[in-house]
Design an enzyme around this catalytic site. Structure first.
Site, PDB file in Angstrom:
ATOM      1  N   CYS A 212      29.432  46.242  50.650  1.00 18.70           N
ATOM      2  CA  CYS A 212      30.128  45.385  50.544  1.00 18.70           C
ATOM      3  C   CYS A 212      30.312  45.104  49.270  1.00 18.70           C
ATOM      4  CB  CYS A 212      29.691  43.834  51.233  1.00 18.70           C
ATOM      5  SG  CYS A 212      27.970  43.963  51.905  1.00 18.70           S
TER       6      CYS A 212
ATOM      7  N   GLY B  31      20.610  47.994  62.416  1.00 22.44           N
ATOM      8  CA  GLY B  31      21.300  48.772  61.906  1.00 22.44           C
ATOM      9  C   GLY B  31      22.540  48.187  62.486  1.00 22.44           C
ATOM     10  N   ASP B  32      23.850  48.860  61.966  1.00 26.34           N
ATOM     11  CA  ASP B  32      24.950  48.953  62.118  1.00 26.34           C
ATOM     12  C   ASP B  32      25.436  49.904  63.229  1.00 26.34           C
ATOM     13  OD1 ASP B  32      25.803  47.361  60.451  1.00 26.34           O
ATOM     14  OD2 ASP B  32      27.304  49.176  59.345  1.00 26.34           O
TER      15      ASP B  32
HETATM   16  P1  FAD Z   1      24.266  51.326  56.071  1.00 22.94           P
HETATM   17  O1  FAD Z   1      24.347  50.271  54.951  1.00 22.94           O
HETATM   18  O2  FAD Z   1      25.834  52.543  56.709  1.00 22.94           O
HETATM   19  O3  FAD Z   1      23.353  53.138  55.273  1.00 22.94           O
HETATM   20  C1  FAD Z   1      22.565  53.698  56.296  1.00 22.94           C
HETATM   21  C2  FAD Z   1      22.764  55.314  55.345  1.00 22.94           C
HETATM   22  O4  FAD Z   1      22.283  56.202  56.414  1.00 22.94           O
HETATM   23  C3  FAD Z   1      23.554  55.584  54.779  1.00 22.94           C
HETATM   24  O5  FAD Z   1      23.235  55.684  54.016  1.00 22.94           O
HETATM   25  C4  FAD Z   1      24.062  57.407  55.556  1.00 22.94           C
HETATM   26  O6  FAD Z   1      24.489  57.934  54.540  1.00 22.94           O
HETATM   27  C5  FAD Z   1      22.725  57.157  55.736  1.00 22.94           C
HETATM   28  N1  FAD Z   1      22.552  58.272  56.764  1.00 22.94           N
HETATM   29  C6  FAD Z   1      23.210  58.595  57.994  1.00 22.94           C
HETATM   30  N2  FAD Z   1      22.895  59.462  58.715  1.00 22.94           N
HETATM   31  C7  FAD Z   1      21.521  60.214  58.273  1.00 22.94           C
HETATM   32  C8  FAD Z   1      21.023  61.109  58.674  1.00 22.94           C
HETATM   33  N3  FAD Z   1      21.484  61.640  59.434  1.00 22.94           N
HETATM   34  N4  FAD Z   1      20.300  61.372  57.855  1.00 22.94           N
HETATM   35  C9  FAD Z   1      20.107  60.988  56.599  1.00 22.94           C
HETATM   36  N5  FAD Z   1      20.783  59.641  55.860  1.00 22.94           N
HETATM   37  C10 FAD Z   1      21.549  59.656  57.690  1.00 22.94           C
HETATM   38  N6  FAD Z   1      28.333  43.740  55.852  1.00 22.94           N
HETATM   39  C11 FAD Z   1      28.320  41.871  55.147  1.00 22.94           C
HETATM   40  O7  FAD Z   1      27.981  40.992  56.334  1.00 22.94           O
HETATM   41  N7  FAD Z   1      28.839  41.434  54.447  1.00 22.94           N
HETATM   42  C12 FAD Z   1      30.074  41.990  53.868  1.00 22.94           C
HETATM   43  O8  FAD Z   1      30.735  41.602  52.966  1.00 22.94           O
HETATM   44  C13 FAD Z   1      30.700  43.597  53.929  1.00 22.94           C
HETATM   45  N8  FAD Z   1      31.689  44.454  53.287  1.00 22.94           N
HETATM   46  C14 FAD Z   1      31.479  45.702  53.494  1.00 22.94           C
HETATM   47  C15 FAD Z   1      32.408  46.113  52.758  1.00 22.94           C
HETATM   48  C16 FAD Z   1      32.675  47.769  52.793  1.00 22.94           C
HETATM   49  C17 FAD Z   1      33.119  48.607  52.064  1.00 22.94           C
HETATM   50  C18 FAD Z   1      31.421  48.292  54.251  1.00 22.94           C
HETATM   51  C19 FAD Z   1      31.978  49.509  53.729  1.00 22.94           C
HETATM   52  C20 FAD Z   1      30.777  47.621  54.587  1.00 22.94           C
HETATM   53  C21 FAD Z   1      30.536  46.454  54.929  1.00 22.94           C
HETATM   54  N9  FAD Z   1      29.969  45.466  54.680  1.00 22.94           N
HETATM   55  C22 FAD Z   1      30.037  44.169  55.097  1.00 22.94           C
HETATM   56  C23 FAD Z   1      29.027  45.788  56.148  1.00 22.94           C
HETATM   57  C24 FAD Z   1      27.177  46.083  55.383  1.00 22.94           C
HETATM   58  O9  FAD Z   1      27.681  46.970  54.779  1.00 22.94           O
HETATM   59  C25 FAD Z   1      26.831  46.741  57.072  1.00 22.94           C
HETATM   60  O10 FAD Z   1      26.577  46.515  57.757  1.00 22.94           O
HETATM   61  C26 FAD Z   1      25.119  47.690  56.270  1.00 22.94           C
HETATM   62  O11 FAD Z   1      25.407  48.045  55.427  1.00 22.94           O
HETATM   63  C27 FAD Z   1      24.448  48.489  57.522  1.00 22.94           C
HETATM   64  O12 FAD Z   1      22.985  48.597  56.888  1.00 22.94           O
HETATM   65  P2  FAD Z   1      22.767  50.238  57.841  1.00 22.94           P
HETATM   66  O13 FAD Z   1      21.240  50.409  57.043  1.00 22.94           O
HETATM   67  O14 FAD Z   1      23.175  49.969  58.921  1.00 22.94           O
HETATM   68  O15 FAD Z   1      24.186  51.319  57.558  1.00 22.94           O
END
Ligand code: FAD
Length: 557
Positions: A45, A281-282
């Protein structure tokens, strides 16, 4: 007893929250976090604010390191480790590591692989000047391009990340053009709310092209030349692509994890269809708290919370279920904040809900205290029950607070009229004795009790064709722009001119309007007391102008 092994895939919001929580619940477990990228626990973020230079130091984005996590939580965090396969029957994952492929066994597997930036198959999309904003390296690269002399940027897509990128690049001094296929920026916003943002983008000097897509990217002496669907071209030193996401689920779906349009299907404890495989997560499908529909909600708060709750589900029989989601979100654009929670009118209409929309335009704090700024709030309310279905706000200071109160009220099951029962903090520098939230409660109470009747901007054709249109602003305000059919009687003069109004209306319903909806409500009560049927334009001329957008100049005289 042999300690169990839990493998977590993805080392950022959801995955790292799950791993950290699990350690706090189970000191013995082997917890291995596999992250394919070079960083874990980084601040996605915060990335746009590194591009802008507001967060100058890259290291500020790295919230944790594998060494720190090993020391404090005894986590085995392996960066550069990509899970390339899953054998749910054998309970193993295949992992590509910097020194070759390996297989790891698990007792439980937590998937939090997030999503990658979607890359549309456009000619030239692989031009070196075209970048995404998803990782720390992306932000560092973009910052590098900015500081090494880039002057022009194109941002493709005006969602949250696109707008943040555009604002960041403009803040860094670039000429920025935003291209958005939808009719307005930040597509989940209502049209009228997006209009305020469009004005702010214009004030910032950011060019916005809506209803237009990028057809191709060509090279022009090392720069990127974007050709748009309207036939125009824009040359840029850098192009930020932010047209949505592609969920990182392919490996897991291929191994039998049930998905819907790429999003992993989980139950209310994060369990997938495969034994001992969880996801958060996402990457997962969440349940919309208002409409009940299932969709991915890609936000950091829900991802962090889901990580914790999934870890709970692994170790605690009485774990809290994952909540349904309102999708509460916020973005800064220049001096404005736009925030939203719950459903918008499009999703309510699609879900067949009968709702009314209330608009208010209050100050963020008492008008007599210096520095008060106007905010624009709207709330969708179930016509029958008064349930809060969704809310949006645009303005300066205090929009975040009001939307958080509304999101809390929705989570707590308060109806819109019950908002007037909230005891909110007040002193002139912070708010008003009638806080904007109280105002919404008062208006909703009027609506539900029949004390007020509203007409919506969508009913403008009815108001112009069939109703007697009464504009109760002052003559001076009326002269600044009004509907051609409107008759102007200031609300202070109305009581003395009721016979005239009765005669002119000739049995027609009276559609009253003023600047923001306050004086038209007073007028409505005067008319109702005189036995005349009337309704007031919710949000008044402020709403109507925003709702008309570019058409205002041709509709108003
Ligand atoms: P992620 O944080 O995307 O982490 C997933 C990780 O899994 C990644 O690092 C990836 O490399 C790893 N991965 C994927 N597949 C594999 C695999 N096969 N093997 C090993 N590793 C793997 N949300 C808000 O609420 N407010 C905000 O202001 C906001 N701003 C944002 C700004 C930006 C530029 C971005 C990109 C996102 C923003 N978000 C915001 C969204 C928020 O960052 C995400 O909702 C959150 O990070 C999701 O968490 P996650 O663990 O699901 O996925």
């Amino acid at each position: 007893m042999i300690p169990s092994t839990v493998i977590v895939v993805g080392g950022v919001a959801g995955g790292m929250s799950a791993a950290a929580r699990l350690r706090r619940l189970d000191e013995q477990a082997r917890i291995i976090v596999l992250e394919r990228g070079p960083d874990v626990s980084f601040a996605n973020c915060g990335l746009p604010y590194h591009v802008s230079g507001e967060i100058p130091d890259r290291s500020a984005l790295l919230v944790q390191t594998p060494a720190g996590l090993a020391a404090s939580l005894a986590l085995d965090v392996r960066t550069g480790h990509e899970v390339t396969g899953l054998d749910a029957a054998a309970k193993t994952v295949q992992v590509a590591t910097p020194i070759g492929d390996t297989t790891l066994s698990y007792d439980a597997l937590i998937l939090s692989p997030g999503a990658a930036a979607a890359i549309p198959p456009l000619p030239g999309i692989d031009h070196p000047r075209v970048r995404t904003l998803r990782t720390v390296q992306d932000a560092v690269d973009l910052r590098g391009m900015v500081t090494s002399g880039a002057t022009d940027a194109v941002v493709i897509g005006a969602g949250f990340i696109g707008l943040e990128a555009a604002e960041a690049l403009r803040h860094a001094g670039l000429n920025v053009t935003v291209v958005e296929f939808a009719p307005h920026v930040l597509p989940p916003l209502e049209d009228e709310m997006a209009w305020w943002l469009a004005r702010e983008l214009d004030r910032l000097g950011i060019a916005v092209k809506t209803g237009v897509s990028v057809n191709r990217i060509d090279d022009a002496d090392g720069r990127a030349l974007a050709t748009l669907s309207d036939g125009t071209t824009v040359a840029a030193d850098l192009v930020v692509l932010s047209v949505g996401t592609r969920i990182n689920s392919a490996v897991f779906e291929a191994a039998g994890v049930a998905c819907e349009r790429g999003a992993i299907i989980v139950d209310d404890h994060g369990r997938t269809n495969l034994p001992d495989v969880y996801a958060c997560g996402d990457a997962v499908l969440s349940v919309d708290a208002v409409t009940g529909s299932r969709r991915p909600v890609q936000l950091a708060g829900p991802a962090n919370r889901a990580g914790r709750l999934v870890a709970d589900a692994l170790r605690t029989p009485s774990a809290r279920p994952l909540p349904t989601l309102l999708g509460t979100a916020i973005v800064r654009v220049g001096q404005l904040t736009a925030a939203m929670t719950g459903a918008n009118s499009a999703s309510l209409t699609a879900a067949g809900r009968d709702f009314a929309t209330i608009r208010v335009h209050p100050g963020n704090h008492a008008g007599y205290y210096p520095g008060s700024t106007q905010m624009h709030l709207l709330v969708h309310v179930d016509r029958a029950t008064g349930a809060l279905l969704g809310a949006q706000g645009v303005g300066g200071d205090g929009v975040d607070k009001r939307l958080d109160v509304l999101a809390t009220a929705m989570r707590g099951g308060l109806t819109a009229p019950q908002l007037l029962e909230l005891d909110l903090c007040y002193s002139p520098p912070y708010g008003s004795a009638k806080d904007p939230i109280t105002m919404i409660g008062l208006v909703a109470d009027n609506l539900l009790t029949g004390q007020a009747a509203f007409w919506q901007p969508e009913e403008l054709p009815w108001a112009r064709r069939e109703a007697y249109l009464l504009d109760v602003r002052t003559p001076q305000e009326f002269a600044t722009g009004h509907l051609p059919e409107a008759v102007n009687i200031a609300h202070t003069a109305l009581r003395g001119r009721l016979d005239e109004v009765r005669q002119a209306a000739a049995g027609r319903s009276i559609a009253v309007m003023c600047q923001s909806g306050v004086r038209s409500y007073i007028a409505h009560r005067v008319l109702a007391a005189a036995g005349l049927q009337s309704s007031t334009l919710t949000g008044g001329m402020l709403t109507l102008r925003a709702w008309l957008g570019d058409q205002a100049a041709s509709v108003l005289v």
